[in-house]
Design an enzyme around this catalytic site. Structure first.
Site, mmCIF file in Angstrom:
data_model
loop_
_atom_site.group_PDB
_atom_site.id
_atom_site.type_symbol
_atom_site.label_atom_id
_atom_site.label_comp_id
_atom_site.label_asym_id
_atom_site.label_seq_id
_atom_site.Cartn_x
_atom_site.Cartn_y
_atom_site.Cartn_z
ATOM 1 N N GLU A 3 0.829 -1.219 0.000
ATOM 2 C CA GLU A 3 0.000 0.000 0.000
ATOM 3 C C GLU A 3 0.858 1.263 0.000
ATOM 4 O O GLU A 3 0.466 2.286 -0.549
ATOM 5 C CB GLU A 3 -0.930 -0.004 1.210
ATOM 6 C CG GLU A 3 -2.018 -1.064 1.097
ATOM 7 C CD GLU A 3 -2.898 -1.084 2.324
ATOM 8 O OE1 GLU A 3 -2.401 -1.473 3.390
ATOM 9 O OE2 GLU A 3 -4.067 -0.697 2.219
ATOM 10 N N GLU B 263 -3.979 -9.495 3.561
ATOM 11 C CA GLU B 263 -4.819 -9.259 4.731
ATOM 12 C C GLU B 263 -6.043 -10.165 4.754
ATOM 13 O O GLU B 263 -6.386 -10.738 5.786
ATOM 14 C CB GLU B 263 -5.270 -7.790 4.784
ATOM 15 C CG GLU B 263 -4.190 -6.816 5.213
ATOM 16 C CD GLU B 263 -3.321 -6.336 4.059
ATOM 17 O OE1 GLU B 263 -3.401 -6.934 2.958
ATOM 18 O OE2 GLU B 263 -2.582 -5.364 4.249
#
Lengths: 586, 586
Positions: free
Chosen positions: A163, A185
């Site tokens: 990210e 995740e």
């Protein structure tokens, strides 16, 4: 960055009352500088800077976890935020920033899982908010400061690590047969990528949404040419070519940069802020007061309020050159740095102060002249940086989960960027007339709209706060815009819809006491949801989606037993036991 | 609407495992008709229809609460949904719909609080989703069917009651000194208005956001001229003038309507759907099968899947007149009604089936010809209604918290609205070639883009599913659009990015088994959040905000102890005890 010993200030923070006991949250300070960094190295070579992530495993902000594999906690991100800010102010010549890793084969493994597993819900949510703001700040530096970011992934970038790369303009992934980009995740942790990953995949990089679904459920990630074909990276390069590819891209970014500082420009050093907290003698009856040079925070724990008082400038800088010479001491820069720090420290450490009362003190004409000076000189690189910093800081208020009431009283200076602080608030209360018992009567409160409200400080949706306020109500918007430059008294401001209420001296105190008590009687969660929805009326952008949509989903998931319960994925990660999910869809 | 006795089908639904025991959720059927309504009356007088809410207190869908003060539960809303649908299909001449109350001084008190207090988290979330879809459907009828809705508030409209009014085009509030509009959720219940209220206040009605903050924290609401001044209502009228004002507004709305049906048009009766469920003999080894005329649901509880198989049409209607004559039996209308019912009943009753496998069976050319017929005759009011119904139904898929995989196999008919069903899925798997062991080999699977994908069935953001798929990737979008009208095999579809993967017969079964097993191993909550974020790439509208942002915040708040815990506001409402909040902000 350091954990301070201001534990008294943070006594409202504590362990969750639900479920297993998370570790108490440390008290956080956001002040640091490159000389004190433990996790990042910042080096500058002409127009190209390099930010190298090399996390100290034992440098976590709290006990109970080691920052292995270049994973990060809030402390690592505070240093990154500091570096991004310093690049803009201290390094005017820098036009490209290469972000890379100091470790072998690992760019960054993302947020530290053990840290997340032991953190309170509030800590996790606030941590994600700050990391989101920092990544949005990277994109803002590229868009508005001509400092492009290039993610030089010399190893795997996973989760928050990828990210971070997604927040950069370009992503180059080393092609070494093992290094991958990944968002593990969902498959490994039962939560979402917490810093904008899903939104940036589709909205920013144009990854096809079915491929994004495959990618975000593939724990081991994707590497090599496939990462490029799926738009997850812009280029791959063999290890032997990697440095050359990065250099070529950095040079190209420098060539494209719109940064206006010339080669001889000197930066402005961001000196440490002065911040003194005076502890209350009788902490049941009164609250601590924190003083900066131009701002103070007055706490009232019983009422659940923090009053933030910003003191306005004495007058505008004499010239652009004088502003440069004054540097970090100049009001326009000093005041916004202090406001930024006040927002961050209150948010991180004092969840029990649910309502912030925003005030200003000073001379309206001086504030207006300072705002006019900044607007007139916005082409200067430093003035531009100061304006952009105000923009980001008022946006932090928009994204702050506290009730914000602006109190507009005699002796205040609501103009320029300060008026945007008032317009960011959920409500504006303006005294009609004067305080009859004031020892030295000031004239009635006035406020003044100017270019800062007409476009210099847009919200994260791109619309001005005035446009959001008068959403879909063009006539009222135009009437307010036409009043720019006028000093409006309470009646005038109320007529234009710029204030929520304008009580007179007789009603002022009771009215405010009642609304503050009322606010404190409401569910803080419901207020957070309500305020987030009303503040972001009108258009949406990737930024607003990240704060409004993605964060809300993540908050929900963070509360679910499937993530945070004793058998949840976050708690079981690394234990060798698999999470035991309740498989019913909600 | 009725609670059926299909309890076996719903055994995966049950009470929450966390906290105090909510009541088990009833099994819900969505079929009803005006003759069976218990809570609404539908009357039609020429071009004006009146929908009167007169809730039967003892008519709740479950035990444990009474529907006092015209409050509603899912059962009341199922009738409203049915009425809105029937107005569009059965009453082509209707151009204005007046929504009012059959009670004295109470339009509607909103969702029943005791029902919410005893409901599971999943039930609350699913209830809000359906009520949101119904209110969006009201706005869709106004925008695309020329049926304007006028909220005739002959009494107080509170919470969901006022949100119902907000979904109408116009709001008239009786001025009787007591009737008010109110959103008391935050002050009284510690939750948000659950059906779009906050978003519609600012984004639709242009209520200033600080006034919206005051309004949404004022439990008793706002009445009279102030409600008009704040844009909460369009007009107030004394009781003696009320009927005349409504009549004037209804007549004006009729005059403005773009509805194309002429005065002699006959409606199409929405006859009851045939829906038979065959219970599995050995429920451990196999799942129940539900059959409609053109659709079946095959359940596999062990795998956690529901396979939805839609059978395509034999061919297009012979003419528009023939379509009208065939009415509800015509495939284009029958199939979408069945799909809608299948989505709703699976969502409400079978949370344990987390992955839906979407299939079609039939003749591609016949489906393509049917799609072409509909596109060519879209100016006909009935054809338009059928297209709009497909649009809303595929949007229901977009908002469905289940993993959706489209399986594109030989013998299928993926064209027209069915192809949009595939594009709504999170992934598309297309067999490359044929099944070698098929008893009667069909030709290789093909799919076909047409006007339904190019604009007839936009997503709730207004963008087509193709545009969302190729978000920010114009060249790929244009290439796909150019292929409209071609029957694409797996290689062609893969080349154009229309399918996620195209395994051949050797890999097909293993590949699908693996992805289905993988999906079932993930946290259902994380999947819901991930899918919601990836499905809504690109632009945003009030609709997408309601589903993406407001709902996510509400989901979060619904999970928080401050709302749903033993001392939370939802649980304590009406007990005389105040909620005991954890006052820390998150």
């Amino acid at each position: 960055m350091s954990v301070t010993d201001e534990t008294q200030v943070a006594e409202t923070q504590g362990a969750e009352t639900q479920g297993a006991q998370p570790a108490p949250a440390p008290v956080v300070s956001f002040g640091t500088d490159p000389g004190r960094y433990r996790h990042w190295r910042l080096s500058v070579d002409g127009p190209v800077a390099t930010l190298t992530l090399d996390v100290a495993e034992d440098g976590g902000l709290a006990d109970g976890y080691e920052l292995k594999m270049n994973s990060y906690d809030l402390g690592v991100d505070i240093e990154l935020y500091d570096a991004v800010q310093r690049l803009r102010f201290e390094h005017p010549r820098v036009r490209a920033v290469v972000m890379t890793s100091g470790k072998e084969r690992m760019f960054c493994a993302g947020a530290n899982i053990r840290m997340l597993a032991q953190a309170t819900h509030a800590w996790k949510v606030n941590f994600c908010k700050f990391t989101n703001e920092t990544r949005n700040g990277i994109e803002d530096a590229s868009a508005h400061s001509g400092q492009a970011y290039i993610a030089a992934l010399n190893g795997t970038a996973a989760g928050g690590g990828y990210e971070l790369a997604l927040a950069c303009d370009e992503i180059v992934l080393v092609d070494d047969g093992s290094s991958a980009v990944a968002l593990p995740e969902v498959p490994l942790l039962g939560v979402l990528p917490g810093t904008g990953g899903l939104t940036r995949l589709v909205d920013k990089r144009g990854v096809r949404r079915d491929l994004a679904d495959v990618f975000a459920t593939t724990a081991e990630g994707i590497r090599g040419e496939k990462a490029v074909a799926w738009r997850l990276a812009d280029e791959t390069a063999k290890a032997r070519d990697f440095a050359a590819v990065i250099e070529r891209r950095a040079r190209a970014a420098v060539g494209r940069s719109a940064r206006t500082a010339d080669d001889g420009a000197a930066g402005v050093r961001l000196t440490p802020l002065r911040r003194d907290t005076e502890l209350a003698a009788d902490r049941d009856a009164e609250g601590d007061v924190t003083r900066y040079d131009h701002l103070r925070i007055e706490r009232d724990p019983a009422a659940g309020t923090a009053t933030i008082v910003i003191t306005g400038p004495a007058g505008p800088p004499g010239s652009v050159a004088a502003l440069h010479a004054e540097g970090a001491a100049a009001w326009p820069l000093a005041a916004v740095r202090e406001l930024d720090d006040a927002i961050l420290t209150l948010r991180a450490n004092e969840g029990g102060l649910g309502t912030w009362l925003l005030k200003t003190e000073g001379d309206l004409a001086a504030m207006a002249a300072t705002a006019g000076f900044l607007a007139a000189n916005r082409d200067d690189w430093l003035v531009n940086e100061i304006i952009q910093y105000w923009k980001r800081t008022v946006r932090r208020l928009d994204a702050t989960s506290r009730s914000l009431f602006a109190l507009i009283e005699p002796g205040s200076c609501w103009a320029g960027p300060l008026l945007e602080v008032a317009l960011a608030a959920d409500r504006q209360y303006m005294l009609d007339g004067q305080f009859e018992d004031a020892p030295v009567p000031a004239g009635p409160a006035r406020l003044r709209l100017d270019e800062f409200s007409l476009g210099l400080l847009p919200t994260s949706s791109g619309a001005t706060r005035l446009a959001v306020r008068f959403c879909g109500n063009e006539a009222d918007l135009r009437a307010a815009q036409k009043a720019a430059g006028e000093s409006l008294d309470a009646a005038g401001a109320a007529r234009l819809g710029l204030v929520t209420q304008a009580p007179d001296d007789l009603d002022w105190e009771d009215e405010l006491r009642l609304v503050i008590e009322e606010r404190a009687s409401f569910s803080p969660d419901a207020l957070t949801g309500m305020e987030a929805n009303l503040r972001f009326a009108g258009p949406e952008t990737a930024d607003t989606k990240i704060f409004g949509r993605l964060s809300a989903w993540q908050n929900w998931i963070f509360q679910r037993p499937n993530a945070a319960g004793p058998q949840g994925a976050l708690r079981r990660y690394g234990t060798g036991q698999r999470a035991d999910y309740d498989r019913r869809r909600v």
